[in-house]
Motif scaffolding. Structure first.
Motif, PDB file in Angstrom:
ATOM      1  N   GLY A 308      11.841  18.291   4.056  1.00 52.94           N
ATOM      2  CA  GLY A 308      12.945  17.376   3.818  1.00 52.94           C
ATOM      3  C   GLY A 308      14.273  17.933   4.282  1.00 52.94           C
ATOM      4  N   ALA A 309      15.264  17.056   4.366  1.00 55.62           N
ATOM      5  CA  ALA A 309      16.620  17.435   4.754  1.00 55.62           C
ATOM      6  C   ALA A 309      17.599  16.730   3.829  1.00 55.62           C
ATOM      7  N   SER A 310      18.591  17.465   3.348  1.00 54.76           N
ATOM      8  CA  SER A 310      19.616  16.936   2.452  1.00 54.76           C
ATOM      9  C   SER A 310      20.953  17.039   3.160  1.00 54.76           C
ATOM     10  N   ARG A 311      21.657  15.914   3.302  1.00 56.40           N
ATOM     11  CA  ARG A 311      22.888  15.873   4.086  1.00 56.40           C
ATOM     12  C   ARG A 311      24.028  15.229   3.288  1.00 56.40           C
ATOM     13  N   GLY A 320      14.649  22.095   2.629  1.00 59.11           N
ATOM     14  CA  GLY A 320      14.819  23.333   3.362  1.00 59.11           C
ATOM     15  C   GLY A 320      15.978  23.281   4.336  1.00 59.11           C
ATOM     16  N   GLU A 321      16.319  22.086   4.804  1.00 59.25           N
ATOM     17  CA  GLU A 321      17.441  21.887   5.723  1.00 59.25           C
ATOM     18  C   GLU A 321      18.569  21.187   4.973  1.00 59.25           C
ATOM     19  N   GLN A 322      19.740  21.825   4.929  1.00 62.48           N
ATOM     20  CA  GLN A 322      20.842  21.289   4.137  1.00 62.48           C
ATOM     21  C   GLN A 322      22.143  21.397   4.918  1.00 62.48           C
ATOM     22  N   VAL A 403      29.787  14.023  10.662  1.00 60.07           N
ATOM     23  CA  VAL A 403      28.892  15.176  10.571  1.00 60.07           C
ATOM     24  C   VAL A 403      27.557  14.790   9.949  1.00 60.07           C
ATOM     25  N   VAL A 404      27.600  14.006   8.876  1.00 53.14           N
ATOM     26  CA  VAL A 404      26.360  13.626   8.196  1.00 53.14           C
ATOM     27  C   VAL A 404      25.496  12.742   9.084  1.00 53.14           C
ATOM     28  N   VAL A 405      26.103  11.748   9.731  1.00 51.24           N
ATOM     29  CA  VAL A 405      25.329  10.869  10.607  1.00 51.24           C
ATOM     30  C   VAL A 405      24.720  11.666  11.757  1.00 51.24           C
ATOM     31  N   ALA A 406      25.480  12.586  12.333  1.00 53.83           N
ATOM     32  CA  ALA A 406      24.945  13.413  13.412  1.00 53.83           C
ATOM     33  C   ALA A 406      23.783  14.272  12.919  1.00 53.83           C
ATOM     34  N   ALA A 407      23.900  14.800  11.707  1.00 52.59           N
ATOM     35  CA  ALA A 407      22.820  15.615  11.154  1.00 52.59           C
ATOM     36  C   ALA A 407      21.563  14.787  10.932  1.00 52.59           C
ATOM     37  N   ALA A 421      20.725  11.241   2.793  1.00 48.35           N
ATOM     38  CA  ALA A 421      22.116  11.501   3.186  1.00 48.35           C
ATOM     39  C   ALA A 421      23.051  10.614   2.385  1.00 48.35           C
ATOM     40  N   ASP A 422      24.215  11.141   2.058  1.00 54.74           N
ATOM     41  CA  ASP A 422      25.221  10.414   1.276  1.00 54.74           C
ATOM     42  C   ASP A 422      26.470  10.221   2.126  1.00 54.74           C
ATOM     43  N   LEU A 423      26.905   8.971   2.270  1.00 51.76           N
ATOM     44  CA  LEU A 423      28.152   8.640   2.958  1.00 51.76           C
ATOM     45  C   LEU A 423      29.154   8.188   1.894  1.00 51.76           C
ATOM     46  N   VAL A 424      30.204   8.975   1.681  1.00 58.25           N
ATOM     47  CA  VAL A 424      31.099   8.780   0.541  1.00 58.25           C
ATOM     48  C   VAL A 424      32.332   7.958   0.888  1.00 58.25           C
ATOM     49  N   ALA A 425      32.434   7.448   2.106  1.00 63.19           N
ATOM     50  CA  ALA A 425      33.682   6.838   2.575  1.00 63.19           C
ATOM     51  C   ALA A 425      34.139   5.685   1.692  1.00 63.19           C
TER      52      ALA A 425
END
Length: 737
Positions: A308-311, A320-322, A403-407, A421-425
């Motif tokens: 998994g990846a957390s962004r 493992g990918e953050q 950055v989050v969208v690119a990740a 992924a969380d987009l806080v805008a």
């Protein structure tokens, strides 16, 4: 095969030459427009010499940008994000000055401030040219996207045939806000996913019904809502509202969604008597502690433990990918802490850095203009938006989003099984501008474009993906408690305790009424008692606010105080709070009943007999009684839990913080987020019921991972039994509904 490689190599060489030529022309044009930028000697040079100088300068700048820029970014690992965003221009300008100095074809010079402008323009032009050329070549487009984000360097995903799951959290976007945005045409991507009836009374399809098989691939159209045959394409996603816990905020909801438990998270911030510490969900040390407790309680690492990846999240979910994960931000940098890796991977491309920095500056200017306009128009309600807030908003709406969208794009192209992924805008803007403001609507439009980009990237991924969009809570509008009554919740509590309050609070009607009630209860003048005997510091209450939820704790008492103890110590406090027009209800512990809910006019209902209606909780909607009872069971629930008043007619609450769009308690849209899921996945619930609580959403996501045949979250025996019990409980609730 060799022919294909040669064609790719030739194509890459052709694109590089084209970008070089465009950069050369751009440099020549800037030299003609800017007086402080010279490509020729004082005595003059021929046009050919000037062109060669420009070509060499553009080539040197391009090489330095590709080779030196990533090294500069690596050297600035400890620089805060906002600072690096401001340094982007100066670093890029320095590279240009270096390129001009080492130019072998002849003298060229530029003033430092001019070099910054020239470098920014050339980077933007080169990036746009390269992107335009790469779009026509799918393989080049894919390689370009790979460079934008953190990714593993494996060549194949673990399960190339099975679909992956991408979960995008639109922080703070309530269900009704999403439906309204779709109806207004602000979110065309979501509109297309929901089908032609989106935004109407039929926008929310039933949760049950026919569902395609988990592996059935229903391709989304690239544009519009029409199928290849010319007809209207049916909905590819379903929209399901769900209910939060009493603590309707990101800390509780995201912990529940990623780690499977919201236990002992009573608010966004609270005081823990046993540790003598205030916990704040967005504080790195607190986030790390909450994640540790959740893992101990559930017996597993989280939803993202396997591949998994957390962004951009508060918690890792065991990934493992953050990137930009708060719970690991306090660790020393090393292999186990890659929280900021995605940030620096993104900015290692100077074109990305310049583009994001320009957008950052534009967003700061936009916020200053919008806040000035609101102040000149005397808009109400309104809160202060000065100080560092324009920079904070720009970071949330531009830097964090990019950055989050690119990740996430990099994760999809690397074939990861599960990404969250969380987009806080939206949440950041809605707090200060209002959840239904034009400012917030503009943010929704940009978030929809991010979803469209992820949808397109999925077409280039090595495995199919199911894109789930969800929110952690909504936001309820309304003016602040302070602006309506002239005093804060802390002022009211102090007045109810007989403690000195600021003069501004004494002069308000609420403050005067509170002090009168205390005098009557104590049968003596409060002012004389305070002035003669003073106030012992250890008797000062700790008053904290989480949106429209307030928490009052007495730190010198080691246990959670009972109603009887509070009345004996501060006879007028509970009456003052419960009867205040800005307060909806209180929750306190009781020696006689275990726990009671207090309301105006002496209402006192034991938790055992509490129901959604009638009583103080009637206006707060279904499920309110259950959430209050559950919060009462938490070890760190405050001595007095205070929920503000709520007006169902206009959906407004009174925030105890300086926010005109708030969340954290009960009342209105803040407790009703959404879950937008592909129809290839099974329905979140059956028979049209709503998922109740973030823990339920966690189990739904786990079920979808099982349906996609992806790696499963390892469970201990206790955790597996708990999950089975939770699933059985959910089924019973759905059947009852």
């Amino acid at each position: 095969m060799r022919g294909i490689r040669w064609r790719r190599f030739a194509s890459q060489i052709g694109r590089s030459i084209t970008v070089w030529a465009v950069s050369t022309v751009t440099m020549l044009a800037l030299a003609g427009l800017l007086p402080d930028f010279q490509l020729q000697s004082p005595d003059g040079d021929s046009a050919t010499r000037i062109a060669v100088t420009a070509a060499c300068g553009a080539g040197a700048f391009g090489i330095l940008s590709a080779v030196v820029w990533p090294l500069l970014v690596r050297l600035l690992l400890l620089v805060p994000a906002l600072v690096l965003g401001l340094l982007v221009f100066f670093l890029n300008g320095s590279l240009l000055l270096l390129a001009l100095r080492i130019n072998p074809s002849g003298p060229a010079e530029a003033a430092p401030e001019t070099a910054v402008i020239v470098a920014a323009v050339m980077s933007a032009v080169a990036s746009a040219t390269g992107a335009a050329l790469a779009v026509r070549d799918d393989e080049a487009y894919r390689r370009r996207l790979h460079r934008l984000a953190t990714r593993s360097h494996r060549s194949h995903p673990p399960c190339p045939g099975a679909p992956g799951l991408v979960c995008v959290q639109l922080d703070g976007v309530g269900h009704d806000v999403l439906v309204e945005a779709v109806r207004k045409g602000l979110m065309p991507t979501v509109h297309r996913w929901l089908g032609p009836d989106a935004g109407t009374a039929d926008a929310v399809p039933p949760a049950g019904g026919d569902v395609p098989a988990p592996h059935e691939d229903v391709p989304a159209p690239r544009s519009g809502g029409r199928s290849p045959g010319g007809g209207v394409r049916p909905a590819t996603h379903r929209l399901t509202p769900w209910r939060t816990d009493w603590s309707s905020q990101t800390g509780a909801s995201q912990l529940g969604i990623l780690h499977g438990t919201t236990f002992d998270v009573p608010a966004f911030r609270w005081y823990e008597k046993d540790r003598g510490e205030v916990m704040v969900c967005n504080r790195p040390t607190s986030a790390a502690e909450l994640q540790r407790r959740a893992m101990l309680r559930t017996g597993h690492g989280g939803l993202l433990t396997v591949d998994g990846a957390s962004r951009g999240n508060l918690f890792s979910g065991g990934a493992g990918e953050q990137a930009l994960v708060l719970s690991i931000a306090t660790r020393r940098r090393g292999p186990a802490n890659r929280s900021r890796a995605g940030y620096f991977a993104y900015f290692s491309d100077p074109a990305n850095a310049v583009r994001t920095a320009l957008s950052f500056a534009a967003e700061v200017a936009r916020e200053i203009g919008q806040s000035t306009r609101a102040r000149l128009r005397r808009e109400r309600p309104r809160v202060g938006r000065g100080g560092l807030y324009p920079l904070v908003r720009a970071f949330a709406t531009v830097v964090e989003r990019d950055v989050v969208v690119a990740a996430v794009m990099g994760d999809m192209l690397a074939g990861r099984t599960c990404v969250y992924a969380d987009l806080v805008a939206y949440d950041e803007v809605a707090h200060h501008s209002g959840p239904h403001s034009r400012d917030a609507e503009k943010v929704l439009q940009r978030l929809d474009r991010s979803l469209a980009l992820l949808e397109r990237v999925a077409e280039h991924a090595p495995r199919p993906y199911r894109i789930v969009v969800l929110s952690d809570h909504g936001q309820s509008p309304g003016e602040t408690f302070r602006s309506r009554y002239g005093l804060t919740l802390g002022d009211l509590v102090r007045a109810g305790c007989g403690l000195p309050v600021p003069r501004r609070a004494e002069r308000t009607r609420s403050g005067a009424e509170a002090r009168t009630a205390v005098r009557a209860a104590l049968r003596r003048p409060v002012e004389e008692r305070s002035e003669r005997h003073g106030t012992a510091p250890h008797r000062e209450p700790v008053v904290l606010a989480s949106g429209n939820l307030g928490l009052v704790s007495f730190p010198d008492v080691p246990h959670r105080m009972t109603k009887e103890e509070i009345d004996a110590r501060h006879p007028g406090l509970l009456t003052t709070l419960a009867n205040h027009p800005g307060i909806g209800f209180l929750l306190v512990r009781s020696e006689e009943h275990g726990g009671v809910v207090l309301g105006a006019h002496g209402a006192e209902i034991p938790l055992a007999g509490l129901d959604d209606e009638p009583g103080p909780l009637a206006r707060f909607g279904p499920g309110a009684a259950d959430t209050v009872r559950r919060t009462h069971s938490f070890p760190h629930t405050a001595d007095i839990m205070v929920n503000s008043a709520y007006e169902p007619a206009d959906g407004e609450v009174l925030a105890f913080e300086e926010q005109i769009g708030s969340h954290g308690g009960l009342g209105g849209a803040q407790s009703r987020p959404f879950l937008l899921s592909p129809r290839q996945l099974s329905a979140p619930v059956v028979d049209g019921a709503e998922p109740a609580g973030a823990e339920h959403v966690h189990r739904v996501l786990r079920r979808w991972l099982r349906e996609l045949d992806g790696p499963q979250v390892p469970l201990t025996g206790n955790a597996e039994n708990a999950e089975n019990a939770g699933n059985a409980e959910d089924t019973e609730k759905e059947r009852a509904a």
